[in-house]
Design a protein around this motif. Sequence first.
Motif, short mmCIF file in Angstrom:
data_model
loop_
_atom_site.label_atom_id
_atom_site.label_comp_id
_atom_site.label_asym_id
_atom_site.label_seq_id
_atom_site.Cartn_x
_atom_site.Cartn_y
_atom_site.Cartn_z
N LEU A 158 26.69 45.69 13.50
CA LEU A 158 27.60 46.84 13.54
C LEU A 158 27.61 47.46 14.93
O LEU A 158 26.62 47.44 15.65
CB LEU A 158 27.17 47.91 12.53
CG LEU A 158 27.19 47.53 11.05
CD1 LEU A 158 26.87 48.76 10.21
CD2 LEU A 158 28.52 46.95 10.63
N SER A 159 28.74 48.02 15.29
CA SER A 159 28.82 48.81 16.51
C SER A 159 28.01 50.08 16.33
O SER A 159 27.63 50.46 15.22
CB SER A 159 30.27 49.14 16.83
OG SER A 159 30.81 49.98 15.82
N ALA A 160 27.76 50.76 17.44
CA ALA A 160 27.02 52.03 17.36
C ALA A 160 27.79 53.05 16.53
O ALA A 160 27.20 53.83 15.77
CB ALA A 160 26.76 52.57 18.76
N LEU A 161 29.12 53.04 16.64
CA LEU A 161 29.94 53.97 15.86
C LEU A 161 29.80 53.69 14.37
O LEU A 161 29.69 54.62 13.56
CB LEU A 161 31.40 53.85 16.29
CG LEU A 161 32.38 54.84 15.67
CD1 LEU A 161 32.03 56.27 16.08
CD2 LEU A 161 33.81 54.51 16.07
N ALA A 162 29.78 52.41 14.00
CA ALA A 162 29.63 52.06 12.58
C ALA A 162 28.22 52.36 12.09
O ALA A 162 28.02 52.79 10.94
CB ALA A 162 29.95 50.58 12.38
N GLN A 163 27.20 52.14 12.93
CA GLN A 163 25.84 52.52 12.55
C GLN A 163 25.75 54.01 12.29
O GLN A 163 25.12 54.45 11.31
CB GLN A 163 24.87 52.14 13.66
CG GLN A 163 24.70 50.66 13.92
CD GLN A 163 23.79 50.40 15.10
OE1 GLN A 163 22.71 50.97 15.20
NE2 GLN A 163 24.22 49.56 16.02
N SER A 164 26.38 54.79 13.15
CA SER A 164 26.37 56.24 12.97
C SER A 164 27.03 56.62 11.66
O SER A 164 26.53 57.47 10.91
CB SER A 164 27.07 56.91 14.15
OG SER A 164 27.17 58.30 13.97
N ALA A 165 28.18 56.00 11.35
CA ALA A 165 28.88 56.30 10.10
C ALA A 165 28.04 55.92 8.90
O ALA A 165 28.01 56.64 7.88
CB ALA A 165 30.22 55.58 10.08
N ALA A 166 27.34 54.77 8.98
CA ALA A 166 26.51 54.32 7.86
C ALA A 166 25.34 55.28 7.63
O ALA A 166 25.04 55.65 6.48
CB ALA A 166 26.00 52.91 8.13
N LEU A 167 24.66 55.69 8.69
CA LEU A 167 23.54 56.61 8.54
C LEU A 167 24.01 57.97 8.05
O LEU A 167 23.31 58.64 7.28
CB LEU A 167 22.81 56.76 9.88
CG LEU A 167 22.06 55.51 10.36
CD1 LEU A 167 21.53 55.71 11.77
CD2 LEU A 167 20.93 55.16 9.41
#
Length: 759
Positions: A173-182
């Motif tokens: 995942l991109s950093a943006l997607a990691q942030s959204a997941a967390l």
Amino acid sequence: MAYWLLFFLIAFVALAHARAGIRTTSLVLGAVTLFYGVFGESWIAFALMMIAGLLVFGPLNLPVLRQEWLSRPLFTGFRRVLSRLDERQLAALTGSGTGWEAELFNGQPDWSRFHESYSARLTPDERSLLDGPLAEFCSRYARDPETPAAHARLRAYGLHGLAVDGLHGGRDLSALAQSAALMRLSASAGSDLARRIGAPSRLAWIAALQRHGTPAQQSRWLPQLAAGANLQTIESGIAGDAVIEAGDEGPALLLTLDISLTADAEIVGCCVDLRDPEARLGPDAATGPTWLLLDAALLRDKRGPLRLPLEAVIGDREHIGEAARQGAESRAVADAIAPIAIHAGSTTALALAAGSLAKLHAPFGLSLGERSLAEEALATLAARATAAQALAALTARAVDLGEKPYAAAAFARTLGLAQARECTATARDLGLDQGLSARLVTDLDEPPSETLEPALVARTDVYSACVLRSHGAFMQALAAAQDPNPATALTRFDDALWSHVGHLFGTATQAFALGLTASSPLFGSSAPETQYLRKINRYSAALAFAADVSLSVMASELGSRKPYTALRAVREASRRSLTTWLGDALAQLYLASAALRQYDEGGAHLDERAVLELICTDAFSACEEALDRLIRHLSSPFLAWLTRRIVLPLGPSRRAPREATQRSVANQLQSDSRLRERLGERVGLPADASPWPLIDQALGLMRAGEAIEARAIAAKITRLSRHVPTRIDQTRDSGVIDEAEAQALRDWLAAVTRIQKPD
């Protein structure tokens, strides 16, 4: 003569606004002076101006004279300042600021580049993961992180590998997607569970492996981390010693560690002090703090020193002694993604719950929203949740752009912790720390201090590094000071210094002009978002000018040849806090920029203007307060007076949010509004996340019983008990309501009681 003075002033302001160089300034002012000589009134004044111009601009336009008379003494003082800094402080300045914070700090933010570069969407694959496995996990284990099956399911769903690339078994995942997941995990399943896969120390080691690890190291460790292997990190200093010794297949490590393993540790990451007393790696090989990843089973079974191949060093022998640089960079990547995202999810869940609970009340009672100061508290929660979401997206995007996110990580940490404390206090004032909502308040509590990077707790050090990294002229001068060729070093320093002089006058002019006009609708569009953008430009220019002034003062004191007394040490410590206030002001502008970007990406809807006003008003007020404190602590009274006249020409505004705005945001949080919808969409909160089903049930029973309650109140029965069940029975016995209606009121009361007192 007054007209000529005005003419000269206009020319000077135009040159300053254009940030003209020495040569351009000399030509323009020379032409203006000649024009005065031809058409002016006094030949004496013309002669004096020509002499003054030749004395001032003559040496400045001759590089040999300028470097020898002006630049060399300043360069010597600059080197003296650098000599007062230790190696750790110099190592923290290895990378200059290249992100949005650097543009804000230098007074000329490029908004078109900002909206183009920092506007990003999740890919279809990332969206399908969030709406599929992650949403299913959150729905199953919402607000129940202690369920044993939850931890096993984390591995089954592959959620430990959000930051690991697909080649090594991760989700890529991109950093943006990691942030959204967390953010979704924190909002739905709680921050404790989100920290299991988003612990900054864990993400930092993954980032270090993916950025610096060898292919063999990546193939060995990343699949284990993606599968959920427990990683124990030793970050509080040096965990042991490593000595290079001869081995059968080349140099090897003889490792001595002083650590205590946890029962569930599978991998151990630590920093050791590596030494090579016999120069087996070569006479010029680097040594010092080095990162290692070890199998925990080796440490449990081994007694005494442990012999390891040199390949245990992250990045192999080329990265020996680079633990400080690797650690700072990798931890910055992790901190720019995880802590603020987890905080945003927890804050959003609390804000949405507060909005629902604010409408709820027991029969014959008052709702939370009807209490005094409830509007301000609810508006604060909504604004902080929106701001946290915006900040999380912006800092994660900085990582995706390949920036060195030191400043973004610092802003995420400090602003997130400050918001968490404020929201926790606000929630307790509302009484949300009791009942089913208490879990939501607990999620916002500050994590244990040992999980925080020490440098990120001490804002003075980290903000000093962020401020200096973002200062373009300082970084150019630092590079010049590190140039081994004295002649080239002086030339580079001279270029950086005198090109920055025009920048200094330009920021002063822009800060003063915008300070007079930024709040007026006569000088641009009256749309609120446009005015906020102009105010960010205004405070950006003011910050750039104040930074030049304060850093010059601090450098002059650090480079002084006076004896180093206790009084001088106290004054220097006070001056170092100047960079903390500069960092505070920069962080607030960064936050306001993030809120504006999120507002634009959401379609600039009118219903969201109120919460944008709350965020920007608070940010600008905090920025002004930081600049005001900085000016008050300048050592020169005249310099402080001049800086204040330029930075705050009309005085500090520090306006509090309007009551009408707070009322609007509070009402939107309590209703089915676009604001509430957008907050919920960004965290993907499932409908069955506790305590939402119980709240929805209580709200439904309340709506069904309000007509019965109103009829009972209108009857004005005398001597009614304050005990609600007794009052319901008295109302039924009086014939105002029947038994079915009394039972509806009892069901309503029971539903509210389950929320307020679940035990």
